[in-house]
Design an enzyme around this catalytic site. Structure first.
Site, PDB file in Angstrom:
ATOM      1  CE1 TYR A 100      -4.252  -1.041  -0.434  1.00 31.97           C
ATOM      2  CE2 TYR A 100      -3.607  -2.636   1.224  1.00 31.97           C
ATOM      3  CZ  TYR A 100      -4.378  -2.092   0.225  1.00 31.97           C
ATOM      4  OH  TYR A 100      -5.777  -2.980   0.152  1.00 31.97           O
ATOM      5  CD  GLU A 185      -8.731 -29.120   7.125  1.00 32.28           C
ATOM      6  OE1 GLU A 185      -8.830 -28.827   6.013  1.00 32.28           O
ATOM      7  OE2 GLU A 185      -8.707 -30.262   7.774  1.00 32.28           O
ATOM      8  CG  ASP A 238     -12.235 -31.584   7.245  1.00 30.98           C
ATOM      9  OD1 ASP A 238     -12.748 -31.902   8.390  1.00 30.98           O
ATOM     10  OD2 ASP A 238     -12.393 -30.871   6.596  1.00 30.98           O
TER      11      ASP A 238
END
Length: 357
Positions: A100, A185, A238
């Protein structure tokens, strides 16, 4: 408000303590000693480090007098000058801050990220040595206290999680009695475990989430906790190729950040769950399972071909179970057994009886 720890009896941690003793024995034998680094753009695998740079690889040149690379050369010099000012003034900036300062010149954030990575690799120093920090997205909770660089005292034994600090190198006076560190996770699972008072029930322990693919600061924090305390580190992901990929990033690193593998990887990490074999063992309803997509199958095939999988026969077996069944499962599938099955039954049993690989 801080919680009052009321964890399980000491006998609960017997298997964990034996696991930690084996990890410490491996350290004494030099099993976790990192090897030397090299150049970016090519990587190889080493069991004690993960993916890291090779010493001889293809490089590219950026010339100031070449029309094709003159802009990139100018951008590199621009960021070099900013780094010089940061180091001279002993101040820090994020990659976003740098972008920026002149967003029109840089065009997009990826340009800045890639140049900073190139500079870090070229100088063979970690990014934080350039006084450039990444914005943290990770969270931490449990039995941990530390002092930030500005003197702020942080107590993670609170009812709500604490944001992972942006300057991991600057934190000091870390204190914990944790028996283990659990990497979760997904943020949703992490928050559910907080709601179920998991850190209290399993006290003393530490819990961290990178909210999916982890940012550098979350990985640096886990590495720092491992280097400081050498407590067992487990992952809860998962039972799908994406979750396995994230676990591999924590344990073995990634090609993109292989030039900083020694500061980011923890090869001692173990896979706690959700294992594909758990799906059948626990009789998880088939209606909660999800078919593997073509993209999932490609990702799984890719992981199975990686060199570090040859060092992990139990991981390979679990992934082959997934490949044969052509099904995957999210951690949330356990709620079909009971709403608090994850925190009340699944994780305590895994931790007590050594259900990790």
């Amino acid at each position: 408000m801080a919680f009052t720890p009321r964890g399980p009896e000491a006998s609960f941690f017997e298997v964990l303590d034996r696991h930690r003793a084996s990890l410490l024995a491996a350290l004494r034998r030099g099993g976790e000693e990192p090897a030397g680094g090299g150049m970016r753009l090519a990587s190889r695998f080493e069991d004690s480090v993960g993916l890291h740079m090779v010493s001889h690889c293809t490089t590219r040149k950026i010339k100031s007098d070449s029309p094709k690379s003159v802009k990139n050369f100018a951008l590199i010099l621009k960021i070099f000058s900013m780094i010089y000012k940061l180091v001279q003034s002993n101040t820090y900036a994020t990659k976003r801050d740098i972008y920026y300062t002149d967003s029109q010149l840089f065009g997009n954030q990826t340009v800045v990220d890639n140049i900073i990575n190139d500079i870090s690799c070229m100088l063979k120093v970690p990014r934080r040595s350039l006084h450039i920090l990444s914005t943290s997205k990770g969270l931490i909770a449990g039995d941990l206290k530390y002092l930030e660089e500005d003197g702020t005292k942080v107590n993670c034994t609170r009812a709500t999680a604490v944001a992972v600090p942006s300057n991991i190198q600057g934190i000091q006076n870390l204190i914990t009695d944790a028996k283990f560190l659990l990497i979760v996770e997904k943020d949703a699972t992490f928050q559910r475990l907080l709601d179920d008072n998991f850190c209290n029930k399993m006290s003393p322990c530490i819990m961290v989430t990178g909210k999916g693919v982890p940012d550098v600061n979350t990985r640096l924090l886990i590495k720092k906790l491992w280097d400081t305390f050498h407590i067992p580190v487990f992952t809860l992901v998962d039972a799908d190729p994406h979750g396995i990929e994230i676990m591999c990033i924590y344990k073995y690193g990634s090609m993109a950040m292989s030039f900083e593998a020694h500061n980011l990887t923890v090869p001692a990490i173990r896979w706690l769950g959700l294992l594909p074999s758990d799906i059948k063992r626990l009789n998880i309803p088939k209606g909660t399972l999800i078919p593997l997509t073509k993209r999932d199958q490609m990702k799984l095939d890719s992981i199975l071909k990686r060199p570090y999988i040859t060092c992990q026969p139990f991981w390979r077996k679990e992934m082959e179970i997934m490949a044969d069944s052509k099904m995957k499962a999210e951690i949330q599938a356990l709620t079909f057994l009971s709403s608090d099955y994850l925190s009340r039954v699944y994780l305590p049993n895994k931790l007590k009886f050594g259900g990790w690989i």
